[in-house]
Design a protein around this motif. Structure first.
Motif, PDB file in Angstrom:
ATOM      1  N   THR B  17      11.820  -1.735   4.069  1.00  0.00           N
ATOM      2  CA  THR B  17      10.402  -1.445   4.328  1.00  0.00           C
ATOM      3  C   THR B  17       9.653  -2.678   4.824  1.00  0.00           C
ATOM      4  N   LEU B  86       2.137  -8.813   8.031  1.00  0.00           N
ATOM      5  CA  LEU B  86       1.584  -7.525   8.503  1.00  0.00           C
ATOM      6  C   LEU B  86       2.338  -6.339   7.894  1.00  0.00           C
ATOM      7  N   LEU B  87       3.651  -6.487   7.736  1.00  0.00           N
ATOM      8  CA  LEU B  87       4.435  -5.412   7.113  1.00  0.00           C
ATOM      9  C   LEU B  87       4.046  -5.235   5.650  1.00  0.00           C
ATOM     10  N   GLU B  90       1.095  -3.249   5.377  1.00  0.00           N
ATOM     11  CA  GLU B  90       1.244  -1.953   6.051  1.00  0.00           C
ATOM     12  C   GLU B  90       0.440  -1.927   7.351  1.00  0.00           C
ATOM     13  N   GLN B  91       0.470  -3.029   8.074  1.00  0.00           N
ATOM     14  CA  GLN B  91      -0.236  -3.182   9.358  1.00  0.00           C
ATOM     15  C   GLN B  91      -1.736  -2.954   9.209  1.00  0.00           C
ATOM     16  N   SER B  92      -2.257  -3.163   8.018  1.00  0.00           N
ATOM     17  CA  SER B  92      -3.684  -2.922   7.752  1.00  0.00           C
ATOM     18  C   SER B  92      -4.218  -4.025   6.840  1.00  0.00           C
ATOM     19  N   VAL B  93      -4.467  -5.183   7.418  1.00  0.00           N
ATOM     20  CA  VAL B  93      -4.869  -6.354   6.631  1.00  0.00           C
ATOM     21  C   VAL B  93      -6.129  -6.053   5.806  1.00  0.00           C
ATOM     22  N   TYR B  94      -7.083  -5.325   6.436  1.00  0.00           N
ATOM     23  CA  TYR B  94      -8.348  -5.048   5.752  1.00  0.00           C
ATOM     24  C   TYR B  94      -8.138  -4.269   4.447  1.00  0.00           C
ATOM     25  N   ALA B  95      -7.078  -3.433   4.409  1.00  0.00           N
ATOM     26  CA  ALA B  95      -6.844  -2.593   3.228  1.00  0.00           C
ATOM     27  C   ALA B  95      -6.364  -3.425   2.041  1.00  0.00           C
ATOM     28  N   GLN B  97      -7.311  -6.804   1.691  1.00  0.00           N
ATOM     29  CA  GLN B  97      -8.019  -8.087   1.691  1.00  0.00           C
ATOM     30  C   GLN B  97      -8.411  -8.552   0.289  1.00  0.00           C
TER      31      GLN B  97
END
Lengths: 152, 366
Positions: B17, B86-87, B90-95, B97
């Motif tokens: 993953t 990033l992995l 989940e390619q969503s840094v803001y989620a 932070q």
């Protein structure tokens, strides 16, 4: 032709609506992108965009790739169903590369910028519909009239 | 054997993953019997890939060969570290932070990734960590049953337990014991000697439940509600108002306001099970605020944990420091766990000397 222009305008307006929902999912709720894509695809009556967003979320979830890459893959596969011009796709393409790569504050700025881009595209689409649309309609009427005259 | 199989399964899931291609292949090539001892993978930008196996560091080559020398090790590129980051997000840094600001991300399976980079401040507050330079992936493992012997000493009657404080220096297994105590309190003993109680966990650092997208990755029992990422003082108040717990479990008391919140819970008739860093009871009593909780009308049971020569020991005492029982030999923690925690013994020894290790339990276990 006139119908396609109207569909183009509707597709852009719908995308602007979806981005507003996406902004809420990202900036307010902090939901990861692949889930946010699936949510906006399902929830917001995304019209022609529904399948694209759901598929984009699926691709991100399964292949662990970023939004930019997933978007490119999905548009390559399913983009023909969306009535946008090549120039529209070009304006929209950079945006997806930036999604998910920074904090909420920054994502909000990116989404705001994209909203402005969409407003500009929508305005152009409306102008095109008013000018070219009328032209295509008149051409249609005239062609019909000519055909009737010839038949008589 | 089944546990080993589960661990390898969980490891494989984690590798596929999250890890970038080259690093994943290198780790997968490590021989299975070594993989079973893998506790951490340390990935540093521009530096050799390293693993921690039962407390010892080894560099990992592209072929999965372990060595003390870094010469043949796989050198991690900055691009790989960024891709890993990033992995992990989940390619969503803001989620993630808020997690990033705390210095770690909780992963699926309860594993944890520590993060280093350049810290960005907004006034006094950490706003972000940018230019990620290293990531430490730590594999979690819940040790079910490790607190069973201690738990027997904490039972007041079949429907009640004593307010309990677990003390030890760092890396002596406080959180592991607390996690298992929570599971036992919530689950009960399966016979009539103790029925399970409604338990609330204030998991400020997401270490007890290791929740991933709201789902606890560790088993904390069937009657447990978890408030994840919430400050203890606020969490206790919220739980008292909303969830009517019989027991509240909190990790690492320390802040001044924690003492007021715990008193509030006691006034509401709720039992508290808590841990704190301390070299002993007297050391804890000297703490401002929370120190007073160990006095009269405070915690009724004190559990002291320590380690000697890699062997774990525990003592259960009353509030005055009178010993109820001494449990040597790791409180049922498996060898692997002991070896893991045995790493860094010098620090533990130093702590032991200052704590109850001067007592007969420690002497016995050595």
């Amino acid at each position: 032709m006139s119908l396609r222009l109207a569909e183009r305008q509707r597709a852009l307006a719908k995308l602007a609506e979806i981005l507003l929902n996406l902004r809420n999912q990202i900036c307010k709720l902090g939901i990861p992108l692949f889930m946010a894509f699936e949510n906006v695809g399902r929830e917001s009556n995304g019209g022609v965009w529904t399948d694209i967003f759901i598929e984009c979320g699926n691709v991100m979830r399964q292949q662990h790739i970023d939004a930019g890459e997933a978007w490119k893959k999905v548009i390559k596969k399913m983009g023909s169903s969306i009535p946008l011009d090549e120039s529209d796709w070009q304006v929209l393409s950079d945006f997806w590369e930036l999604l998910g790569k920074s904090d909420r504050e920054n994502q909000e700025s990116i989404l705001e910028m994209e909203k402005e881009n969409l407003e500009m595209l929508e305005k152009k689409a409306k102008e095109a519909m008013n000018t070219k649309g009328r032209l295509y309609r008149n051409l249609g009427v005239l062609s019909g009239a000519a055909a009737v005259i010839l038949l008589l | 054997m089944e546990r080993q199989h589960d661990r390898i399964e969980s490891l494989n899931m984690l590798l596929s993953t999250y890890l970038p291609d080259r690093i994943r292949k290198a780790v997968k090539r490590i021989k299975e019997h070594y993989l079973n001892d893998l506790e951490e993978i340390r990935i540093r930008s521009g530096l050799p890939l390293m693993g921690v196996f039962s407390g010892s560091d080894y560099f990992i080559s592209e072929e999965g060969v372990l060595s003390h020398s870094s010469q043949s090790a796989l050198i991690v590129t900055p691009k790989e570290v960024n891709s890993l980051f990033l992995l992990l997000c989940e390619q969503s840094v803001y989620a993630y932070q808020d997690d990033i600001i705390r210095g770690f991300i909780t992963l699926q399976g309860g594993h944890r990734a520590g993060i280093c980079g350049t810290v960005v401040y907004d006034g006094d507050r950490i706003k972000a960590i940018k230019d990620i330079s290293s990531v430490n992936i730590r594999f979690s493992r819940q040790v079910k049953g490790c607190a069973r012997d201690i738990f027997q000493q904490l039972i007041r009657n079949r429907q009640d337990i004593h307010n309990t404080l677990i003390l030890s220096p760092p890396r002596c297994g406080k959180t592991t014991i607390l996690r298992d105590l929570c599971r036992l309190i919530s689950q009960g003993l399966g016979n009539d000697s103790f029925r399970g109680l409604r338990t609330a966990v204030i998991d400020e650092r997401s270490e007890l439940a290791a929740s991933f997208r709201g789902v606890p990755q560790n088993d904390l029992g069937p009657r447990t509600d978890i408030l994840d990422g919430c400050r203890k003082s606020q969490g206790i108040e919220m739980m008292l108002r909303g969830m009517a717990p019989q027991v509240i479990v909190v990790d690492e008391l320390g802040a001044m306001e924690d003492a007021d919140a715990i008193r509030m819970a006691w006034n509401a008739g709720v039992r508290i099970i808590a841990t704190a860093h301390a070299f002993g009871l007297e050391d804890f009593k000297r703490r401002l605020g929370v120190g007073q909780l160990a006095g009269k009308d405070g915690f009724e049971r004190i559990v002291l944990l320590g380690m000697n020569n890699g062997k774990r020991w525990a003592k259960v005492m009353d509030a005055n420091g009178n010993e109820y029982s001494a449990l040597a030999e790791s409180c049922r923690m498996p060898d692997g766990f002991c070896r893991m925690r045995g790493h860094g013994n010098e620090y533990v020894f130093e702590a032991c000397r200052e704590t109850a290790c001067t007592g007969k339990t420690c002497g016995n276990s050595s």
